[in-house]
Design a protein around this motif. Structure first.
Motif, mmCIF file in Angstrom:
data_model
loop_
_atom_site.group_PDB
_atom_site.id
_atom_site.type_symbol
_atom_site.label_atom_id
_atom_site.label_comp_id
_atom_site.label_asym_id
_atom_site.label_seq_id
_atom_site.Cartn_x
_atom_site.Cartn_y
_atom_site.Cartn_z
ATOM 1 N N GLY A 204 0.814 -1.213 0.000
ATOM 2 C CA GLY A 204 0.000 0.000 0.000
ATOM 3 C C GLY A 204 0.841 1.254 0.000
ATOM 4 O O GLY A 204 0.398 2.323 -0.426
ATOM 5 N N LEU A 205 2.077 1.138 0.460
ATOM 6 C CA LEU A 205 2.985 2.284 0.451
ATOM 7 C C LEU A 205 3.500 2.517 -0.964
ATOM 8 O O LEU A 205 4.161 1.656 -1.543
ATOM 9 C CB LEU A 205 4.162 2.018 1.401
ATOM 10 N N GLU A 206 3.197 3.682 -1.532
ATOM 11 C CA GLU A 206 3.587 3.995 -2.907
ATOM 12 C C GLU A 206 4.636 5.091 -2.986
ATOM 13 O O GLU A 206 5.462 5.098 -3.885
ATOM 14 C CB GLU A 206 2.360 4.410 -3.725
ATOM 15 N N SER A 207 4.577 6.040 -2.074
ATOM 16 C CA SER A 207 5.498 7.173 -2.128
ATOM 17 C C SER A 207 5.870 7.569 -0.711
ATOM 18 O O SER A 207 5.047 7.542 0.202
ATOM 19 C CB SER A 207 4.840 8.356 -2.849
ATOM 20 N N ILE A 208 7.130 7.918 -0.533
ATOM 21 C CA ILE A 208 7.595 8.335 0.784
ATOM 22 C C ILE A 208 8.626 9.447 0.633
ATOM 23 O O ILE A 208 9.499 9.388 -0.235
ATOM 24 C CB ILE A 208 8.182 7.133 1.573
ATOM 25 N N LYS A 209 8.484 10.467 1.463
ATOM 26 C CA LYS A 209 9.430 11.580 1.472
ATOM 27 C C LYS A 209 10.094 11.626 2.829
ATOM 28 O O LYS A 209 9.432 11.777 3.864
ATOM 29 C CB LYS A 209 8.713 12.898 1.185
ATOM 30 N N LEU A 210 11.392 11.480 2.831
ATOM 31 C CA LEU A 210 12.149 11.471 4.071
ATOM 32 C C LEU A 210 13.055 12.695 4.098
ATOM 33 O O LEU A 210 14.144 12.708 3.533
ATOM 34 C CB LEU A 210 12.971 10.184 4.175
ATOM 35 N N SER A 211 12.572 13.725 4.727
ATOM 36 C CA SER A 211 13.330 14.968 4.863
ATOM 37 C C SER A 211 12.960 15.606 6.188
ATOM 38 O O SER A 211 11.941 15.262 6.800
ATOM 39 C CB SER A 211 13.031 15.916 3.698
ATOM 40 N N GLY A 212 13.782 16.513 6.633
ATOM 41 C CA GLY A 212 13.515 17.171 7.903
ATOM 42 C C GLY A 212 13.673 16.241 9.093
ATOM 43 O O GLY A 212 13.018 16.430 10.122
ATOM 44 N N ILE A 213 14.514 15.218 8.966
ATOM 45 C CA ILE A 213 14.797 14.304 10.084
ATOM 46 C C ILE A 213 16.280 14.458 10.414
ATOM 47 O O ILE A 213 17.128 13.725 9.897
ATOM 48 C CB ILE A 213 14.475 12.847 9.727
ATOM 49 N N PRO A 214 16.621 15.399 11.266
ATOM 50 C CA PRO A 214 18.028 15.774 11.443
ATOM 51 C C PRO A 214 18.913 14.681 12.015
ATOM 52 O O PRO A 214 20.124 14.691 11.791
ATOM 53 C CB PRO A 214 17.952 16.971 12.399
ATOM 54 N N LYS A 215 18.338 13.709 12.760
ATOM 55 C CA LYS A 215 19.173 12.712 13.420
ATOM 56 C C LYS A 215 19.125 11.345 12.744
ATOM 57 O O LYS A 215 19.712 10.380 13.259
ATOM 58 C CB LYS A 215 18.760 12.571 14.886
ATOM 59 N N LEU A 216 18.471 11.225 11.601
ATOM 60 C CA LEU A 216 18.353 9.934 10.925
ATOM 61 C C LEU A 216 19.726 9.437 10.479
ATOM 62 O O LEU A 216 20.414 10.098 9.702
ATOM 63 C CB LEU A 216 17.429 10.055 9.714
ATOM 64 N N ARG A 217 20.090 8.254 10.981
ATOM 65 C CA ARG A 217 21.404 7.667 10.662
ATOM 66 C C ARG A 217 21.285 6.433 9.778
ATOM 67 O O ARG A 217 22.197 6.133 9.022
ATOM 68 C CB ARG A 217 22.125 7.259 11.955
ATOM 69 N N ALA A 218 20.170 5.687 9.902
ATOM 70 C CA ALA A 218 20.040 4.430 9.160
ATOM 71 C C ALA A 218 18.629 4.303 8.602
ATOM 72 O O ALA A 218 17.651 4.607 9.285
ATOM 73 C CB ALA A 218 20.360 3.241 10.069
ATOM 74 N N LEU A 219 18.532 3.838 7.349
ATOM 75 C CA LEU A 219 17.244 3.665 6.685
ATOM 76 C C LEU A 219 17.266 2.370 5.891
ATOM 77 O O LEU A 219 18.219 2.099 5.155
ATOM 78 C CB LEU A 219 16.955 4.837 5.755
ATOM 79 N N GLU A 220 16.198 1.556 6.049
ATOM 80 C CA GLU A 220 16.038 0.347 5.250
ATOM 81 C C GLU A 220 14.656 0.333 4.633
ATOM 82 O O GLU A 220 13.653 0.475 5.322
ATOM 83 C CB GLU A 220 16.232 -0.907 6.105
ATOM 84 N N LEU A 221 14.604 0.165 3.309
ATOM 85 C CA LEU A 221 13.359 0.028 2.560
ATOM 86 C C LEU A 221 13.409 -1.324 1.868
ATOM 87 O O LEU A 221 14.179 -1.519 0.925
ATOM 88 C CB LEU A 221 13.211 1.162 1.540
ATOM 89 N N GLY A 222 12.602 -2.282 2.348
ATOM 90 C CA GLY A 222 12.744 -3.637 1.849
ATOM 91 C C GLY A 222 11.461 -4.255 1.327
ATOM 92 O O GLY A 222 10.490 -4.404 2.067
ATOM 93 N N PHE A 223 11.429 -4.589 0.041
ATOM 94 C CA PHE A 223 10.354 -5.371 -0.576
ATOM 95 C C PHE A 223 8.974 -4.754 -0.357
ATOM 96 O O PHE A 223 8.002 -5.454 -0.047
ATOM 97 C CB PHE A 223 10.390 -6.817 -0.065
ATOM 98 N N ASN A 224 8.884 -3.432 -0.482
ATOM 99 C CA ASN A 224 7.594 -2.748 -0.475
ATOM 100 C C ASN A 224 7.107 -2.721 -1.924
ATOM 101 O O ASN A 224 7.481 -1.838 -2.699
ATOM 102 C CB ASN A 224 7.759 -1.337 0.085
ATOM 103 N N ARG A 225 6.281 -3.676 -2.297
ATOM 104 C CA ARG A 225 6.058 -3.977 -3.707
ATOM 105 C C ARG A 225 5.366 -2.855 -4.480
ATOM 106 O O ARG A 225 5.443 -2.821 -5.701
ATOM 107 C CB ARG A 225 5.265 -5.274 -3.853
#
Length: 530
Positions: A204-225
């Motif tokens: 169901g997740l089609e679009s994602i915007k990752l901004s304005g997260i000053p402390k984000l160190r690690a991100l994993e996007l896995g098999f979101n079809r």
């Protein structure tokens, strides 16, 4: 024995609880019957783990499952009445069973109680089968205490997307969760200090915007079809893992990864967006990347990788890859899985190399190409070769006599085989491996599937100081030093097979090592009878 128990029981409660943290949770609960001291340690133990293993290890299942959930409730209520601190709460939820037993209210009550006790880490694992997902309550996503939240198989349909607020959350894991873009976006906006985010199988997740997260160190996007668009702007991001499924070939539209100037780890799995040109441009912008892993990136054909910060490189099953040019002076670890290809490596201090050659060597490439591949590895200290059969590993003696050893500085060598080498080939196999690396300290030949029993023979070698003599140059004339045949002093073998190996190998070494002083065999200790 009683004195020893008394000594342990006399330890301060924090130390007893530290001891408990190394014990399976089922045994931790059982420790409460040992003594009053252990019971007190259990009663205030801050890590409650009612996981899948605990629930599945019950017979008969249907009869015991309700008792287990009632036990969970008693444990949580006891801590709630005493207002005891809970650091971590993990709960496995079999929704099909819960519907049958009418225990959903119990589960919701337990979660509510641990939230009231300001739980720091909350893990909810739902095994739904054909039933609807567990409906997560709104209170979970407005908790001020939670610093780590892991949700597996939950449903967010009861969540009001405008009321998500996790002000102290540092790690977030969403796995197998049907979710809309708006919920995820509001979740991202509601976690101002998050450092680690993982979204996997979020249909169901089609679009994602990752901004304005000053402390984000690690991100994993896995098999979101259904995911098609990722807008990524995170200047402090250090680790990025992107996985997509070959069943859904639409390429991702990935923007602004180059804004992640501090990225150190990058893993790309089956993403059709990864082409030669795209990867080259990306790495030319991200100069601080230390670890790069490319798995099943089928669009790659000819790539060049360079960088002074690069320390670890992995290429796995990129089946259309035909040429790799690596210019990384500080590379330490290299892993390659695939067919033998055109390969070039410029590195000063490679420490560890793992090679898995896919298919039968005689069919995919000639042995001289495999030797050439090994020769370009900058002589690592440790080398692992994963080849299907011993037959494919045996380089003909005629060829070895015309070529210098390809990896003469390697000190530790491991050969991994899918099946055990037959006895008639064992000596030949050892001979080949000692030619590849003629002054080994350690050699391991291992066989068996990863899912079954693994067997091996392990060798330890010691040498006298090599002294180059004219009469000893025949077998090592292509080397800058005498080979093992002229300076091998001792051999120790740790074998998991029978004594036939010992006799054959002992004869082999004494016939080929000129100054061998000691051959020692250390077998598996025999089990006591009865």
């Amino acid at each position: 024995m009683e004195e020893e128990l008394d000594r342990i029981s006399a330890l301060p409660e924090p130390i007893l609880q530290h001891i408990l943290s190394f014990i399976p949770f089922k045994q931790i609960a059982q420790s409460s019957i040992v003594s009053k001291t252990w019971n007190m340690a259990w009663t205030s133990f801050p890590f409650l783990k009612f996981d899948r293993e605990l629930f599945h290890d019950t017979e008969p299942k249907q009869q015991r499952i309700e008792e287990l959930y009632n036990s969970v409730e008693r444990t949580v209520l006891n801590r709630h009445r005493q207002e005891l601190y809970i650091q971590k709460f993990e709960l496995y939820i079999s929704l099909q069973t819960l519907h049958q037993q009418g225990l959903l209210a119990l589960v919701n009550s337990c979660i509510g109680h641990v939230l009231e006790l300001n739980v720091k880490e909350l893990n909810l694992h739902t095994e739904s089968g054909y039933s609807p997902h567990y409906n997560l309550h709104q209170s979970v996503l407005v908790s001020k205490s939670i610093t780590k939240l892991c949700l597996y198989g939950c449903n967010l349909k009861l969540i009001n997307s405008g009321d998500i607020n996790l002000p102290n959350l540092k790690k977030l894991v969403f796995d197998t969760i049907p979710v809309r873009d708006k919920i995820i976006q509001n979740l991202v906006d509601g976690c101002p200090v998050v450092e680690d985010m993982r979204f996997s199988a979020c249909n169901g997740l089609e679009s994602i915007k990752l901004s304005g997260i000053p402390k984000l160190r690690a991100l994993e996007l896995g098999f979101n079809r259904n995911l098609k668009t990722v807008v990524l702007q995170a200047s402090r991001l250090q680790s990025l893992i992107i996985k997509s499924s070959l069943s859904f070939p639409e390429p991702w539209q990935i923007f602004n990864i180059v804004t992640c100037k501090n990225l150190k780890k990058l893993l790309l799995f089956s993403t059709n967006a990864v082409t030669d040109r795209w990867l080259h441009k990306l790495l030319s912008e991200l100069l601080l990347v230390e670890e790069l892993c490319l798995l099943r990136c089928f669009m790659l054909e000819r790539i060049k990788i360079s960088g002074h910060c690069m320390k670890s490189l992995s290429f796995h099953r990129c089946q259309n890859l035909v040429e790799v040019d690596i210019d990384t002076p500080n590379l330490e670890n290299l892993s390659y899985n695939g067919q033998i290809i055109s390969f070039s490596l410029k590195a000063l201090k490679v420490l560890k190399v793992c090679l898995t050659f896919v298919g039968s060597i005689p069919e995919t490439a000639s042995h001289d190409k495999m030797i050439e591949f090994l020769r370009k590895l900058s002589d690592p200290k440790s080398l692992t070769l994963d080849i299907s059969t011993a037959k494919d590993s045996i380089i003909p003696k005629e060829l070895r006599q015309t070529l210098p050893s390809p990896s003469y500085n390697v000190k530790q060598l491991k050969l991994q085989l899918d099946e055990p080498p037959i006895m008639s080939r064992m000596n030949k196999l050892v001979d080949v491996l000692l030619w590849i690396s003629p002054l080994l300290d350690s050699l391991i030949i291992e066989w068996g599937e990863a899912t079954s029993y693994i067997d091996n023979i392990s060798f330890k070698f010691s040498y006298k100081k090599p002294i180059y003599k004219v009469e000893n140059t025949n077998c090592c004339k292509l080397l800058p030093f005498p080979c093992w045949r002229h300076c091998l002093k001792t051999v120790q073998i740790e074998s998991l097979r029978g004594s036939a190996d010992k006799k054959s190998l002992k004869k082999y070494f004494y016939e080929n090592a000129e100054i061998l002083k000691r051959f020692q065999y250390v077998g598996r200790p025999s089990l006591p009878k009865g």
